[in-house]
Design a protein around this motif. Sequence first.
Motif, PDB file in Angstrom:
ATOM      1  N   LEU A   1       0.988  -1.096   0.080  1.00 55.04           N
ATOM      2  CA  LEU A   1      -0.144   0.122  -0.053  1.00 55.04           C
ATOM      3  C   LEU A   1       0.904   1.219  -0.161  1.00 55.04           C
ATOM      4  CD1 LEU A   1      -2.851  -1.020   2.417  1.00 55.04           C
ATOM      5  CD2 LEU A   1      -3.051  -0.765  -0.014  1.00 55.04           C
ATOM      6  N   LYS A   2       2.084   1.227   0.153  1.00 53.42           N
ATOM      7  CA  LYS A   2       3.070   2.293  -0.148  1.00 53.42           C
ATOM      8  C   LYS A   2       2.901   2.851  -1.654  1.00 53.42           C
ATOM      9  CE  LYS A   2       6.678   0.868   3.307  1.00 53.42           C
ATOM     10  NZ  LYS A   2       8.039   0.463   3.497  1.00 53.42           N
ATOM     11  N   SER A   3       2.542   1.929  -2.365  1.00 54.73           N
ATOM     12  CA  SER A   3       2.107   2.429  -3.910  1.00 54.73           C
ATOM     13  C   SER A   3       1.001   3.414  -3.628  1.00 54.73           C
ATOM     14  CB  SER A   3       1.877   1.386  -4.760  1.00 54.73           C
ATOM     15  OG  SER A   3       1.099   1.804  -5.879  1.00 54.73           O
ATOM     16  N   PRO A   4       1.443   4.947  -4.050  1.00 51.94           N
ATOM     17  CA  PRO A   4      -0.265   5.651  -3.874  1.00 51.94           C
ATOM     18  C   PRO A   4      -1.069   5.407  -4.715  1.00 51.94           C
ATOM     19  CG  PRO A   4       2.222   6.919  -4.102  1.00 51.94           C
ATOM     20  CD  PRO A   4       2.301   5.434  -4.515  1.00 51.94           C
TER      21      PRO A   4
ATOM     22  N   GLU B   1       1.670  -0.304 -10.568  1.00 56.56           N
ATOM     23  CA  GLU B   1       2.887   0.225 -10.113  1.00 56.56           C
ATOM     24  C   GLU B   1       3.465  -1.034  -9.383  1.00 56.56           C
ATOM     25  OE1 GLU B   1       2.516   3.626  -8.213  1.00 56.56           O
ATOM     26  OE2 GLU B   1       2.119   5.090 -10.060  1.00 56.56           O
ATOM     27  N   LEU B   2       2.986  -2.050  -9.439  1.00 56.22           N
ATOM     28  CA  LEU B   2       3.442  -3.218  -8.459  1.00 56.22           C
ATOM     29  C   LEU B   2       4.553  -4.010  -9.201  1.00 56.22           C
ATOM     30  CD1 LEU B   2       0.186  -4.276  -6.641  1.00 56.22           C
ATOM     31  CD2 LEU B   2       1.803  -2.657  -5.881  1.00 56.22           C
TER      32      LEU B   2
ATOM     33  N   GLY C   1      -1.721  -7.292  -4.184  1.00 61.33           N
ATOM     34  CA  GLY C   1      -2.377  -5.979  -4.459  1.00 61.33           C
ATOM     35  C   GLY C   1      -3.795  -6.391  -5.055  1.00 61.33           C
ATOM     36  N   ALA C   2      -3.648  -7.488  -5.883  1.00 59.58           N
ATOM     37  CA  ALA C   2      -4.981  -7.909  -6.357  1.00 59.58           C
ATOM     38  C   ALA C   2      -5.954  -8.471  -5.200  1.00 59.58           C
ATOM     39  CB  ALA C   2      -5.010  -8.912  -7.358  1.00 59.58           C
TER      40      ALA C   2
END
Length: 519
Positions: free
Chosen positions: A260-263, A384-385, A393-394
């Motif tokens: 979740l660091k990916s904005p 962005e992952l 992420g999914a």
Amino acid sequence: METGFRKWIIVITIIVSTIIELIDTTIVNVSLNTMSGNLGASLEDTAWVITSYAIANVIIIPMTSFLAQTIGRKQYYIGSIILFTVTSALCGMSTNLWSLVVFRFLQGIGGGALLSTSQAILYDTFAPTERALASGIFSLGIIIGPSIGPVLGGYIVDNFSWQYIFYVNIPIGVMAAILSFMYLKPSQPSREGKKIDWLGVVLLAIGVGALQVVLERGETEDWFSANYIIVLSVVAFLCIYIFIWWELTVKHPVIDLRVLKSPTLALSAIMTFILGFGLFGNVFVFPLFAQRLIGYSAFQTGLMLLPGTLLAACFSPFLGRMMQSGVRPQYLVISGFLSSAIFGFLLSQSNLEVGSDYFFMPLIFRGIGASLLIVPLTVLAISELKPADIPQGAALNNMMRQLGGSFGIALINTYITHRAATHRNDLVSHITVGDYFTTQRLSALTHNFIAHGAGYYDATKQALAALEGTMIRQTYLLSYTDAFALIALMNACCVTLVIITIKKKRKALQKSSVTVADH
């Protein structure tokens, strides 16, 4: 990556598995009355058949990436299909309510695992450049499943017995398990000496399970008037808080929250939550509106939902190709939230005289909005992952959609109840003995009943009952239209959120370009 016949067999298997899992989130709703009578249980207790499935779904979905790595994805996927199919049969054979609730929970464990694992398998089946197309195909199940659940359930209950709601899964599940065994690539567990994060598993199960019970049962129990709702709320808060802290500190977490660091993923998760709120909230409110106020059957209501659903199903794969050709997903997301807002706005203008023709265009906007949101948000979430983080992420994104749906149904139900109380008080204040229009209406109704053979006393009672019935219908009409307006407002706010995000990203890119040029 797969090619040719094998590739499309896998695609069909995945889509069918996703559809039957999501159908089961809504198919039971229309059969609760029948189940309640056949099992000798109250309607309130029978609602646990829905609640238990939802709880299991939300618990297992975020854990699917971890479990697939630990067990092996192919083994985990086939095992989930088998568990879903066997427990579907056991649900149909249940002779009392609480055995049915237990089997529904186990069915939800198997079904929830199918959702995120299906998505990860699809991404591996297609080339990286076709990932948007894979998202478009996956969205078919997400759009079709919840929408056709009520119509299929209504048809089965009207023409067969409620048990066939579960039996219909058996041949589909058997076929999906066989095809998965034959065509999915073998996969080995990849724990690599990792310890299983049992504390994370326990905290997640208790925290999310308690939260789900609060959301599903809160309105029925008048929220914090019930002691067990208070206790479960505290348990949910503490367990989720400790879970987040633990998962961010432990070396091998059951859910890697660091993604979740990916904005982009974080923002997509928020918007996916709102998508789930609207998607499941609409499917909850519209059938109530159509059946309770307009007088449609469950089957007729489902048929009205069908054109928009089919249009969305046809439209979704093209969205994937559009994004592959360079169309930015953010612009599709804006269009999706606008379409969903238009749906809510048009239905907020409804009255008791509208017919099925009136609902056609709003429901078309609903279908288009769902397809324009599900595919681009799925693509954005993982864009962005790193490849290794995509399954996690999914899974998180899917969990947010399911949680959004649970919040949506619970909060909209509460909102309708409170708005109904407000509108009833407003209407009652205008119905007084001295009010000219009230007197005229009662007089007309009384004379009508007398003309049809009733005595004066009985005609007066019937006139008062008719006036009360009219007031109740008007009360719920205003409450449901308020709910549609709320959904429209939430979607409109998301349009603003996406536009602000695009502008900020553009400024950041311009700033970085200037910095590079200076150097």
